[in-house]
Scaffold this motif. Structure first.
Motif, mmCIF file in Angstrom:
data_model
loop_
_atom_site.group_PDB
_atom_site.id
_atom_site.type_symbol
_atom_site.label_atom_id
_atom_site.label_comp_id
_atom_site.label_asym_id
_atom_site.label_seq_id
_atom_site.Cartn_x
_atom_site.Cartn_y
_atom_site.Cartn_z
ATOM 1 N N ASN A 1 0.731 -1.222 0.021
ATOM 2 C CA ASN A 1 0.150 0.036 -0.110
ATOM 3 C C ASN A 1 0.718 1.479 0.156
ATOM 4 O O ASN A 1 0.574 2.450 -0.503
ATOM 5 N N THR A 2 1.741 1.038 0.893
ATOM 6 C CA THR A 2 2.850 2.589 0.978
ATOM 7 C C THR A 2 3.528 2.791 -0.317
ATOM 8 O O THR A 2 3.500 3.858 -0.704
ATOM 9 N N ASP B 1 7.527 -2.068 8.495
ATOM 10 C CA ASP B 1 7.083 -0.657 8.589
ATOM 11 C C ASP B 1 6.729 0.184 7.460
ATOM 12 O O ASP B 1 7.688 -0.142 6.556
ATOM 13 N N SER B 2 5.839 0.914 7.267
ATOM 14 C CA SER B 2 5.618 1.531 6.072
ATOM 15 C C SER B 2 6.749 2.612 6.053
ATOM 16 O O SER B 2 7.073 2.892 4.744
ATOM 17 N N THR B 3 7.497 2.916 6.985
ATOM 18 C CA THR B 3 8.605 4.031 6.609
ATOM 19 C C THR B 3 9.750 3.271 6.207
ATOM 20 O O THR B 3 10.818 3.942 5.487
ATOM 21 N N ASN B 4 9.785 1.735 5.885
ATOM 22 C CA ASN B 4 10.775 1.192 5.455
ATOM 23 C C ASN B 4 11.128 1.026 3.946
ATOM 24 O O ASN B 4 11.477 0.039 3.317
ATOM 25 N N VAL B 5 10.576 2.098 3.183
ATOM 26 C CA VAL B 5 10.809 2.152 1.716
ATOM 27 C C VAL B 5 12.095 3.384 1.516
ATOM 28 O O VAL B 5 12.317 3.420 0.263
ATOM 29 N N ILE B 6 12.539 4.095 2.516
ATOM 30 C CA ILE B 6 13.614 4.775 2.573
ATOM 31 C C ILE B 6 15.133 4.291 2.387
ATOM 32 O O ILE B 6 15.199 3.019 2.773
ATOM 33 N N THR B 7 15.871 4.911 1.577
ATOM 34 C CA THR B 7 17.335 4.399 1.858
ATOM 35 C C THR B 7 17.999 5.460 2.646
ATOM 36 O O THR B 7 18.430 6.641 1.841
ATOM 37 N N PRO B 8 18.030 5.584 3.790
ATOM 38 C CA PRO B 8 18.682 6.538 4.678
ATOM 39 C C PRO B 8 20.241 6.690 4.446
ATOM 40 O O PRO B 8 21.060 6.053 4.014
ATOM 41 N N GLU C 1 -0.187 4.349 6.929
ATOM 42 C CA GLU C 1 0.625 4.351 5.610
ATOM 43 C C GLU C 1 0.232 5.794 4.981
ATOM 44 O O GLU C 1 1.036 6.149 4.093
ATOM 45 N N LEU C 2 -0.999 6.240 5.090
ATOM 46 C CA LEU C 2 -1.521 7.598 4.531
ATOM 47 C C LEU C 2 -0.444 8.576 5.162
ATOM 48 O O LEU C 2 -0.025 9.460 4.476
ATOM 49 N N THR C 3 -0.335 8.457 6.481
ATOM 50 C CA THR C 3 0.355 9.558 7.225
ATOM 51 C C THR C 3 1.998 9.657 6.742
ATOM 52 O O THR C 3 2.539 10.451 6.463
ATOM 53 N N VAL C 4 2.313 8.347 6.436
ATOM 54 C CA VAL C 4 3.879 8.423 5.928
ATOM 55 C C VAL C 4 3.869 9.039 4.668
ATOM 56 O O VAL C 4 4.683 9.771 4.420
ATOM 57 N N ALA C 5 2.873 8.608 3.641
ATOM 58 C CA ALA C 5 2.898 9.306 2.398
ATOM 59 C C ALA C 5 2.586 10.703 2.212
ATOM 60 O O ALA C 5 3.330 11.542 1.886
ATOM 61 N N MET C 6 1.872 11.361 3.346
ATOM 62 C CA MET C 6 1.664 12.802 3.628
ATOM 63 C C MET C 6 2.902 13.477 4.025
ATOM 64 O O MET C 6 3.092 14.498 3.518
ATOM 65 N N ALA C 7 3.768 12.673 4.906
ATOM 66 C CA ALA C 7 4.851 13.296 5.576
ATOM 67 C C ALA C 7 5.844 13.416 4.449
ATOM 68 O O ALA C 7 6.636 14.427 4.164
ATOM 69 N N PHE C 8 5.936 12.297 3.533
ATOM 70 C CA PHE C 8 7.085 12.407 2.563
ATOM 71 C C PHE C 8 6.752 13.222 1.174
ATOM 72 O O PHE C 8 7.619 13.872 0.850
ATOM 73 N N SER C 9 5.720 13.377 1.074
ATOM 74 C CA SER C 9 4.962 14.317 0.159
ATOM 75 C C SER C 9 5.352 15.876 0.680
ATOM 76 O O SER C 9 5.703 16.746 0.016
ATOM 77 N N TYR C 10 5.146 16.153 1.787
ATOM 78 C CA TYR C 10 5.220 17.547 2.476
ATOM 79 C C TYR C 10 6.973 17.904 2.531
ATOM 80 O O TYR C 10 7.370 18.978 2.081
ATOM 81 N N PHE C 11 7.686 16.698 2.956
ATOM 82 C CA PHE C 11 9.059 17.095 2.946
ATOM 83 C C PHE C 11 9.675 17.535 1.450
ATOM 84 O O PHE C 11 10.558 18.232 1.643
ATOM 85 N N ALA C 12 9.221 16.604 0.712
ATOM 86 C CA ALA C 12 9.551 16.733 -0.879
ATOM 87 C C ALA C 12 9.017 18.261 -1.162
ATOM 88 O O ALA C 12 9.996 19.106 -1.912
ATOM 89 N N ALA C 13 7.856 18.651 -1.087
ATOM 90 C CA ALA C 13 7.362 19.733 -1.498
ATOM 91 C C ALA C 13 8.247 20.981 -0.958
ATOM 92 O O ALA C 13 8.275 22.017 -1.645
#
Length: 429
Positions: free
Chosen positions: A32-33, A152-159, A123-135
């Motif tokens: 979903n994420t 975890d939904s956050t585990n799509v990043i490569t930090p 899942e939606l909140t993670v997407a919202m956060a990443f959208s805001y940070f990118a914008a």
């Protein structure tokens, strides 16, 4: 009702929310994420990140890291969960919460996709956060894991780096019933070639992290082997701590505005993480770190970690909510002078309360209560379990009623402690 409140009501009612309903909201894959982020043109790939996981201390550590990066002049995103008073606390840039109109516009834009993808609230909140940070074009974002790590939904990043604070028993029904299994889930945030810091080494779990890091060819650092606490003392809302950097044999004196003794473990992990960032080329000076750690609450808005809200009686809020967290809170009590202790507490149903209640002192007066959410444990049942463990007190139907009763009964030289879950602290605040 305004548009922001209507949006929140929609999100709370439409999406399964772990904090409210528990395991039913936990998704066992990242499908979903990934789908949501693809719709948004993968915003998480447009800024740098630090990923923070662990059982306890990940919130405090995330806020400390964000404070240091902010102090060093970087535009810093911070994603944490859950929130205490306002949903927007989860998504911040340089300490400022996401604007209401962004929350509304983002949700409106995705509403038809929400109905087809059916994401969880998280899942939606993670997407919202990443959208805001990118914008907003942040330089870097500190991203706190919600639950576990691997799934975890956050585990799509490569930090730039991963930080894992510690491992203890929590969410055993989802993460496993041994420390090794839980560590395996948390180790899921270790990425190929990305360094990882473990704040607190533990004999039962070290090998899990060492073998995972080796398989991913990631440098691993155990912070409590790189730093040693030389001295620490608590004075009011501050903790003075002196640490020895065991690699360079240098002493570092810090004044933390987080006064819980348990922050000793967290700060070592944060210092090791910041050292790696310095080596990677991030311009973070010793002065930046010293200044940031003395103003974490002000810089990032952190609340609920041994938070003193009044003095007479001394009234403290702490979101410690599992066996290890409560153990740390009880150890902290030993450093406090008071005449009599009043404890306002409540738990959620999926916590192993039978392991936690024996940690509480027998000579306190208890105000057992229930937060206003479906997952909350019945206050009468909790009071009965408390009595079985030698804890004397009464049951209250709401947190406010319990907190009010404690304030009425407490004398000026007494202490009131509010703990047991984020939701108990939130409602008391």
């Amino acid at each position: 009702m305004n548009a922001y409140q209507e949006t929140l009501d929609y999100l709370y009612q439409q999406l399964p929310m772990f904090t409210r309903v528990g395991a039913d909201a936990f998704k066992t894959d990242l499908h979903n994420t990934i789908a949501l982020l693809a719709l948004l043109d993968n915003p998480h790939q447009r800024f740098k990140t630090i990923h923070v996981g662990g059982t306890n201390g990940k919130g405090s550590s995330s806020h400390m890291l964000a404070a240091a990066l902010q102090q060093a002049g970087y535009k810093t995103g911070l994603y944490t969960s859950p929130h205490l008073l306002d949903f927007r606390e989860r998504i911040r840039i340089n300490g400022e919460v996401v604007p209401e109109d962004f929350v509304v516009a983002f949700t409106d834009k995705l509403r038809t996709h929400i109905e087809s993808i059916q994401p969880s609230f998280f899942e939606l909140t993670v997407a919202m956060a990443f959208s805001y940070f990118a914008a907003e074009k942040v330089d870097i974002a500190v991203v706190e894991v919600g639950l576990g790590g691997r799934l975890d939904s956050t585990n799509v990043i490569t930090p730039e780096l991963s930080l894992i604070t510690n491992i203890s028993y929590d969410h055993k029904n989802m993460l496993g019933d041994t420390l090794q299994l839980i560590a395996g889930e948390k180790a899921g945030i270790i990425k190929p070639g990305v360094p990882v810091v473990i704040s607190e080494s533990q004999p039962e779990t070290d090998e899990v992290f060492i073998s995972t890091a080796a398989a991913k060819q990631s440098d691993i650092h155990f912070a409590d082997q790189e730093w040693m606490v030389s001295s620490s003392s608590i004075a009011g809302m501050h903790m003075d701590i002196t640490l020895l950097d065991t690699r360079q044999q240098q002493m570092h004196a810090l004044k933390l505005d987080l006064s819980g003794q348990y922050q000793e473990k967290n700060v070592m992990g944060v210092l090791s993480a910041l050292k790696i960032l310095q080596q990677q080329g991030w311009q973070i000076s010793r002065e930046h770190i010293t200044q940031a750690l003395s103003h974490v609450r002000k810089l990032t808005g952190l609340r609920g970690r041994w938070e003193v809200i009044s003095q007479h009686p001394l009234t403290v809020m702490d979101v410690g909510h599992n066996e290890a967290g409560i153990r740390e809170v009880m150890q902290q009590l030993r450093h406090v002078n008071y005449q009599h202790l009043h404890i306002v507490t409540g738990f959620v149903k999926d916590k192993e309360v039978e392991n936690v209640l024996p940690l509480f002192p027998k000579d306190a007066t208890y105000y057992f209560c229930k937060a206003q959410l479906p997952r909350a444990m019945d206050e009468v049942l909790l009071a009965e379990l408390g009595t079985a463990n030698g804890l004397q007190g009464h049951a209250y139907a709401s947190v406010q009623a319990a907190f009010q009763a404690a304030r009425q009964h407490a004398r000026p030289d007494d202490m009131i402690l509010v703990c047991g879950s984020f939701f108990i602290v939130a409602e008391a605040l």
